[in-house]
Design an enzyme around this catalytic site. Structure first.
Site, PDB file in Angstrom:
ATOM      1  N   THR A 155     -43.844 -31.128  18.027  1.00 28.47           N
ATOM      2  CA  THR A 155     -43.532 -29.699  18.013  1.00 28.47           C
ATOM      3  C   THR A 155     -44.335 -29.006  19.100  1.00 28.47           C
ATOM      4  O   THR A 155     -45.447 -29.426  19.403  1.00 28.47           O
ATOM      5  CB  THR A 155     -43.940 -29.129  16.645  1.00 28.47           C
ATOM      6  OG1 THR A 155     -43.024 -29.598  15.695  1.00 28.47           O
ATOM      7  CG2 THR A 155     -43.963 -27.618  16.626  1.00 28.47           C
ATOM      8  N   VAL A 184     -35.480 -27.537   6.936  1.00 28.44           N
ATOM      9  CA  VAL A 184     -36.212 -26.615   7.804  1.00 28.44           C
ATOM     10  C   VAL A 184     -37.693 -26.818   7.507  1.00 28.44           C
ATOM     11  O   VAL A 184     -38.103 -26.827   6.343  1.00 28.44           O
ATOM     12  CB  VAL A 184     -35.790 -25.148   7.551  1.00 28.44           C
ATOM     13  CG1 VAL A 184     -36.633 -24.190   8.373  1.00 28.44           C
ATOM     14  CG2 VAL A 184     -34.310 -24.961   7.890  1.00 28.44           C
ATOM     15  N   GLY A 185     -38.484 -27.020   8.557  1.00 28.09           N
ATOM     16  CA  GLY A 185     -39.916 -27.276   8.366  1.00 28.09           C
ATOM     17  C   GLY A 185     -40.730 -25.993   8.363  1.00 28.09           C
ATOM     18  O   GLY A 185     -40.227 -24.901   8.081  1.00 28.09           O
ATOM     19  N   ASP A 186     -42.002 -26.143   8.677  1.00 30.85           N
ATOM     20  CA  ASP A 186     -42.933 -25.013   8.636  1.00 30.85           C
ATOM     21  C   ASP A 186     -42.792 -24.063   9.827  1.00 30.85           C
ATOM     22  O   ASP A 186     -43.205 -22.905   9.757  1.00 30.85           O
ATOM     23  CB  ASP A 186     -44.371 -25.538   8.643  1.00 30.85           C
ATOM     24  CG  ASP A 186     -44.632 -26.351   9.924  1.00 30.85           C
ATOM     25  OD1 ASP A 186     -43.950 -27.379  10.113  1.00 30.85           O
ATOM     26  OD2 ASP A 186     -45.480 -25.940  10.732  1.00 30.85           O
TER      27      ASP A 186
HETATM   28  N1  ASP Z   1     -44.232 -29.254  11.949  1.00 33.52           N
HETATM   29  C1  ASP Z   1     -43.004 -29.808  12.455  1.00 33.52           C
HETATM   30  C2  ASP Z   1     -42.037 -29.924  11.319  1.00 33.52           C
HETATM   31  O1  ASP Z   1     -42.424 -30.385  10.270  1.00 33.52           O
HETATM   32  C3  ASP Z   1     -43.146 -31.145  13.096  1.00 33.52           C
HETATM   33  C4  ASP Z   1     -44.298 -31.267  14.050  1.00 33.52           C
HETATM   34  O2  ASP Z   1     -45.133 -30.406  14.167  1.00 33.52           O
HETATM   35  O3  ASP Z   1     -44.408 -32.269  14.720  1.00 33.52           O
HETATM   36  O4  ASP Z   1     -40.895 -29.612  11.480  1.00 33.52           O
END
Ligand code: ASP
Length: 294
Positions: A155, A184-186
């Site tokens: 990310t 959907v992530g953080d």
């Molecule tokens: N935080 C991101 C997610 O979970 C992935 C990442 O940071 O590599 O979508």
């Protein structure tokens, strides 16, 4: 309108994870380039919001990062991306989740700052992007490559303080390789993957999205800021992962423009720049930048 005090600072990241030795140079170089773009904007008196968007767009174009062009695929082999941007002056927030086929999800998120909703997902996010005339995604081998090479992902994100003392934060991601369709992530969740507030600073995170969201790590980091230096505030927030499990990294600029970076992953690709530095510095571990961190 506050008077400029000429202090500005910016941090970009290209993902918290274990980065194989052979990829580290590329990751650091990509972060350097993005920090240089943000630094140019800030040093010319541009806004924190323009700086974080500009840096994030550079990272979305770079195949070594899991965002935009380099996004990893979901369980169906399709690319769904999340992105967000936050304005610390007005607390305006724009986020998109599970958006498909756009080159710069962060630009779509930025356009949402002017609208009432703070988060659009899936079909709705794509419809909004179409109305804007957003450029379609670049196609090529990058996504396939990064899906094979990334464990946790890369990310990207950026936080900045401009010369007027305004803050902004942005993030963009393809999420976790092989994720459930629609996940959907953080990254677009305020208080989880990012937050910006002129009264305390700006923070952005990378890592295991579900752990970051459960621990509300952006909010936790800013909660520590009035008492702690940036590095200590990040370390305190990351300690929540002892209970939850998971790995993460965070970048933080506090009200005074002081910079902090912390991670419990093996590597974290990052770059910093500030008006008191002679140019951007990039690294794949926070300890390499300790001279510039507080
Ligand atoms: N935080 C991101 C997610 O979970 C992935 C990442 O940071 O590599 O979508």
């Amino acid at each position: 309108m506050p008077l400029p005090d000429n202090r500005w600072s910016v941090i970009v990241h290209g993902g918290a994870r274990s980065i194989p030795e052979r990829q580290r140079r590329d990751c650091a170089d990509g972060c350097f380039e993005a920090a240089a773009v943000a630094a140019t904007i800030l040093s010319c008196g541009g806004s924190a919001l323009d700086a974080v968007e500009g840096a994030t767009r550079i990272l979305e174009n770079a195949p070594q990062f899991n965002a935009g062009y380099g996004s990893v695929a979901n369980a169906d082999g399709d690319i769904e991306m999340d992105a967000a941007i936050m304005d610390g002056e007005t607390l305006a927030l724009g986020g998109v989740g599970a958006i498909r086929n756009v080159r710069h999800p962060v630009m779509v998120a930025r356009a949402l700052l002017a609208e009432r909703p703070t988060l659009l997902v899936g079909e709705g996010a794509n419809r909004f992007a179409e109305q804007l005339g957003a450029e379609p995604a670049l196609t090529g081998p990058a996504a396939v490559l990064s899906a094979h090479e990334c464990g946790v992902g890369d990310t990207v994100g950026c936080v900045a303080r401009d010369r007027l003392g305004h803050f902004a934060a942005a993030g963009s991601t393809g999420g976790i390789a092989g994720k459930m369709v629609g996940r959907v992530g953080d990254t677009p969740l305020p208080g989880c993957g990012l937050y910006a507030d002129d009264e305390c600073g700006a923070v952005a995170l990378s890592g295991d999205g579900e752990s970051i969201a459960r621990g509300m790590l952006a909010a936790e980091t800013l909660r520590g800021v009035p008492m702690l230096m940036p590095g200590a505030a990040i370390a305190a927030a990351l300690r929540r992962l002892d209970r939850i499990g998971g790995q993460a990294g965070a970048i933080l600029i506090d009200r005074e423009g002081r910079m902090g970076i912390g991670h419990n992953t093996a590597q974290f690709s990052v770059a910093v720049a500030a008006n008191w530095m002679s140019g951007p510095q990039a690294a794949t571990h926070a300890s390499e930048l300790k001279e510039w961190l507080n």
